[in-house]
Design a protein around this motif. Structure first.
Motif, PDB file in Angstrom:
ATOM      1  N   UNK A 130     -31.098 -14.402  73.194  1.00  0.00           N
ATOM      2  CA  UNK A 130     -31.953 -15.583  73.365  1.00  0.00           C
ATOM      3  C   UNK A 130     -33.292 -15.528  72.633  1.00  0.00           C
ATOM      4  N   UNK A 131     -33.770 -14.353  72.262  1.00  0.00           N
ATOM      5  CA  UNK A 131     -35.067 -14.263  71.584  1.00  0.00           C
ATOM      6  C   UNK A 131     -34.959 -14.854  70.177  1.00  0.00           C
ATOM      7  N   UNK A 132     -35.966 -15.640  69.788  1.00  0.00           N
ATOM      8  CA  UNK A 132     -36.014 -16.193  68.436  1.00  0.00           C
ATOM      9  C   UNK A 132     -36.449 -15.091  67.475  1.00  0.00           C
ATOM     10  N   UNK A 133     -35.499 -14.523  66.775  1.00  0.00           N
ATOM     11  CA  UNK A 133     -35.787 -13.383  65.902  1.00  0.00           C
ATOM     12  C   UNK A 133     -36.375 -13.793  64.558  1.00  0.00           C
ATOM     13  N   UNK A 134     -36.455 -15.092  64.303  1.00  0.00           N
ATOM     14  CA  UNK A 134     -36.992 -15.546  63.016  1.00  0.00           C
ATOM     15  C   UNK A 134     -38.446 -15.133  62.826  1.00  0.00           C
ATOM     16  N   UNK A 135     -39.156 -14.921  63.925  1.00  0.00           N
ATOM     17  CA  UNK A 135     -40.577 -14.576  63.838  1.00  0.00           C
ATOM     18  C   UNK A 135     -40.819 -13.073  63.697  1.00  0.00           C
ATOM     19  N   UNK A 136     -39.745 -12.288  63.668  1.00  0.00           N
ATOM     20  CA  UNK A 136     -39.897 -10.835  63.650  1.00  0.00           C
ATOM     21  C   UNK A 136     -39.310 -10.214  62.382  1.00  0.00           C
ATOM     22  N   UNK A 137     -39.879  -9.062  62.022  1.00  0.00           N
ATOM     23  CA  UNK A 137     -39.393  -8.302  60.874  1.00  0.00           C
ATOM     24  C   UNK A 137     -38.352  -7.259  61.275  1.00  0.00           C
ATOM     25  N   UNK A 138     -38.365  -6.878  62.541  1.00  0.00           N
ATOM     26  CA  UNK A 138     -37.335  -5.959  63.029  1.00  0.00           C
ATOM     27  C   UNK A 138     -37.109  -6.173  64.515  1.00  0.00           C
ATOM     28  N   UNK A 139     -35.891  -5.863  64.943  1.00  0.00           N
ATOM     29  CA  UNK A 139     -35.538  -5.846  66.365  1.00  0.00           C
ATOM     30  C   UNK A 139     -35.218  -4.405  66.729  1.00  0.00           C
ATOM     31  N   UNK A 140     -35.641  -3.998  67.931  1.00  0.00           N
ATOM     32  CA  UNK A 140     -35.501  -2.587  68.310  1.00  0.00           C
ATOM     33  C   UNK A 140     -34.964  -2.500  69.738  1.00  0.00           C
ATOM     34  N   UNK A 141     -33.718  -2.968  69.963  1.00  0.00           N
ATOM     35  CA  UNK A 141     -33.148  -2.879  71.308  1.00  0.00           C
ATOM     36  C   UNK A 141     -32.874  -1.431  71.693  1.00  0.00           C
ATOM     37  N   UNK A 142     -32.619  -1.237  72.974  1.00  0.00           N
ATOM     38  CA  UNK A 142     -32.459   0.121  73.500  1.00  0.00           C
ATOM     39  C   UNK A 142     -31.007   0.559  73.582  1.00  0.00           C
ATOM     40  N   UNK A 143     -30.119  -0.202  72.982  1.00  0.00           N
ATOM     41  CA  UNK A 143     -28.711   0.196  73.008  1.00  0.00           C
ATOM     42  C   UNK A 143     -28.039  -0.174  71.697  1.00  0.00           C
ATOM     43  N   UNK A 144     -27.061   0.627  71.342  1.00  0.00           N
ATOM     44  CA  UNK A 144     -26.321   0.374  70.109  1.00  0.00           C
ATOM     45  C   UNK A 144     -25.488  -0.913  70.185  1.00  0.00           C
ATOM     46  N   UNK A 145     -24.832  -1.233  71.324  1.00  0.00           N
ATOM     47  CA  UNK A 145     -24.067  -2.487  71.357  1.00  0.00           C
ATOM     48  C   UNK A 145     -24.926  -3.714  71.074  1.00  0.00           C
ATOM     49  N   UNK A 146     -26.123  -3.783  71.666  1.00  0.00           N
ATOM     50  CA  UNK A 146     -27.004  -4.923  71.395  1.00  0.00           C
ATOM     51  C   UNK A 146     -27.409  -4.951  69.930  1.00  0.00           C
ATOM     52  N   UNK A 147     -27.689  -3.777  69.379  1.00  0.00           N
ATOM     53  CA  UNK A 147     -28.066  -3.704  67.968  1.00  0.00           C
ATOM     54  C   UNK A 147     -26.914  -4.145  67.064  1.00  0.00           C
ATOM     55  N   UNK A 148     -25.695  -3.770  67.436  1.00  0.00           N
ATOM     56  CA  UNK A 148     -24.535  -4.164  66.640  1.00  0.00           C
ATOM     57  C   UNK A 148     -24.361  -5.677  66.638  1.00  0.00           C
ATOM     58  N   UNK A 149     -24.630  -6.295  67.782  1.00  0.00           N
ATOM     59  CA  UNK A 149     -24.534  -7.762  67.856  1.00  0.00           C
ATOM     60  C   UNK A 149     -25.548  -8.405  66.903  1.00  0.00           C
ATOM     61  N   UNK A 150     -26.778  -7.898  66.927  1.00  0.00           N
ATOM     62  CA  UNK A 150     -27.813  -8.443  66.045  1.00  0.00           C
ATOM     63  C   UNK A 150     -27.449  -8.181  64.586  1.00  0.00           C
ATOM     64  N   UNK A 151     -26.960  -6.992  64.313  1.00  0.00           N
ATOM     65  CA  UNK A 151     -26.576  -6.632  62.943  1.00  0.00           C
ATOM     66  C   UNK A 151     -25.519  -7.589  62.408  1.00  0.00           C
ATOM     67  N   UNK A 152     -24.532  -7.895  63.240  1.00  0.00           N
ATOM     68  CA  UNK A 152     -23.466  -8.801  62.818  1.00  0.00           C
ATOM     69  C   UNK A 152     -23.989 -10.224  62.631  1.00  0.00           C
ATOM     70  N   UNK A 153     -24.786 -10.678  63.607  1.00  0.00           N
ATOM     71  CA  UNK A 153     -25.290 -12.051  63.541  1.00  0.00           C
ATOM     72  C   UNK A 153     -26.192 -12.270  62.332  1.00  0.00           C
ATOM     73  N   UNK A 154     -27.007 -11.263  62.026  1.00  0.00           N
ATOM     74  CA  UNK A 154     -27.985 -11.399  60.942  1.00  0.00           C
ATOM     75  C   UNK A 154     -27.483 -10.826  59.617  1.00  0.00           C
TER      76      UNK A 154
END
Length: 363
Positions: A80-104
């Motif tokens: 749900x976070x609008x990631x357009x305003x950020x240069x990096x996302x730093x979640x605390x789990x690999x599954x969440x990071x994988x979702x962001x990696x795929x989406x972006x």
């Protein structure tokens, strides 16, 4: 007349001194990160203190960067976070990071920090649960909480005051670990991954049948807690401030407990103890570059020796386990070198389905 001249000279000299101080101080004592390129990131709250630390700011400043860091739950970051305003996302789990990696459509991610999940508790609770066979000594100088034994108690709805011989905490409350809100927070998702693994006969949940099998018990573990907070800092701060009465067992990142011990600020009292679930899970803090200098932040966190040393001082494990353990030993602290019994985290899609099903019970 001479007196007027003297006063006038004094005023001129004073003004000159003020000008020298104002214009000279900027060169001698620059503001950390001043003039550096701003890099904005969003990640779990357990990393906020690290990025705010003056020493960390100074190291990034040497590389021409000034990192601005916002906190959000890892699941929120991925959904749900609008990631357009950020240069990096730093979640605390690999599954969440994988979702962001795929989406972006990101090619490379960085995992500079790791932290086992743990349970913060108190010495009387450790003694009580040891007498019940729920807590026992691990392979090293640490104690483990047997999740299978714990689930036997929760499955029967056991209250603390029903435990035989309990004089330490005879409270009419269910034996439950306090977590964060599973709708928002990664640590709650890690708890779900852990208990679902054990409920599924110590196998990762990977099929619809397995999901249906573990859900009824998993739902109760969350719903029976009542109100839960959205960030991992919330229940841990309650643990530090409110003591055993409010939450005798709190699911946290190991780094949170070690960070406070390493600070030596007195917030971890002698009766406060850390248990490692058996099996446990390793939370892999994964940085996903989104644009600009986001990737450089991940690279520096992974390679810069000063940043890695500072990460260890905040209780995070890096790719240099010896330095981490040496730091603890130097402060007369300890942590397991290896946690051999580790559960597997389900795929992002499976975990999301489980979390969405649990979320329905909050409405």
């Amino acid at each position: 007349m001479k007196r007027r001249i003297s006063i006038g000279l004094a005023v001129v000299l004073l003004a000159a001194v003020v000008v020298a101080i104002v214009f000279g101080s900027g060169d001698d004592d620059p503001v950390p990160g001043q003039g550096a390129q701003v890099v904005r990131g969003v990640g779990g709250s357990e990393k906020a203190a690290f990025f705010a630390d003056a020493r960390v700011v100074e190291v990034f400043g040497r590389h021409g960067l000034r990192v601005e860091f916002d906190s959000a739950g890892s699941r929120q970051i991925a959904t749900t976070v609008d990631l357009a305003q950020y240069d990096f996302a730093f979640p605390s789990s690999r599954p969440a990071a994988q979702r962001i990696k795929q989406d972006k459509k990101v090619n490379k991610v960085y995992t500079p920090f790791r932290s086992p999940m743990a349970v913060a508790t108190f010495a009387p609770i450790v003694d009580l649960l040891t007498s019940q066979g729920v807590v026992h000594k691990g392979l090293g100088e640490y104690q483990v909480l047997d999740i299978a034994k714990y689930l036997e108690l929760t499955g029967k709805g056991t209250r603390w005051d029903q435990l035989p011989g309990n004089t330490a905490y005879p409270v009419r409350k269910n034996v439950l670990i306090t977590t964060t809100d599973p709708r928002n927070s990664n640590s709650a998702a890690m708890y779900l991954a852990l208990v679902s693994h054990v409920l599924n006969d110590n196998q990762v949940v990977a099929t619809p049948e397995a999901e249906a099998k573990v859900l009824p018990a998993a739902v109760k573990l969350f719903i029976d807690q009542g109100y839960t907070q959205s960030s991992s800092e919330g229940p841990f701060e309650d643990y530090l401030a409110a003591g055993m009465g409010k939450a005798p067992l709190v699911f946290i990142y190991e780094s949170q407990f070690l960070d406070r011990q390493l600070r030596g600020d007195g917030s971890i009292r002698p009766d406060m103890k850390l248990l490692y679930p058996q099996p446990t899970l390793l939370s892999e803090h994964t940085l996903v570059p989104l644009k600009g200098e986001g990737g450089r932040v991940g690279e520096l966190l992974s390679t810069d020796p000063d940043l890695k040393r500072l990460a260890a001082e905040f209780g995070f494990r890096t790719d240099d386990p010896k330095a981490f353990l040496d730091l603890l030993a130097d402060r007369k602290l300890s942590a397991p070198a290896d946690l051999l019994s580790q559960a597997e985290v389900p795929s992002y899609e499976t975990l999301e389905r489980l979390l969405n099903e649990i979320a329905k019970y909050y409405r």
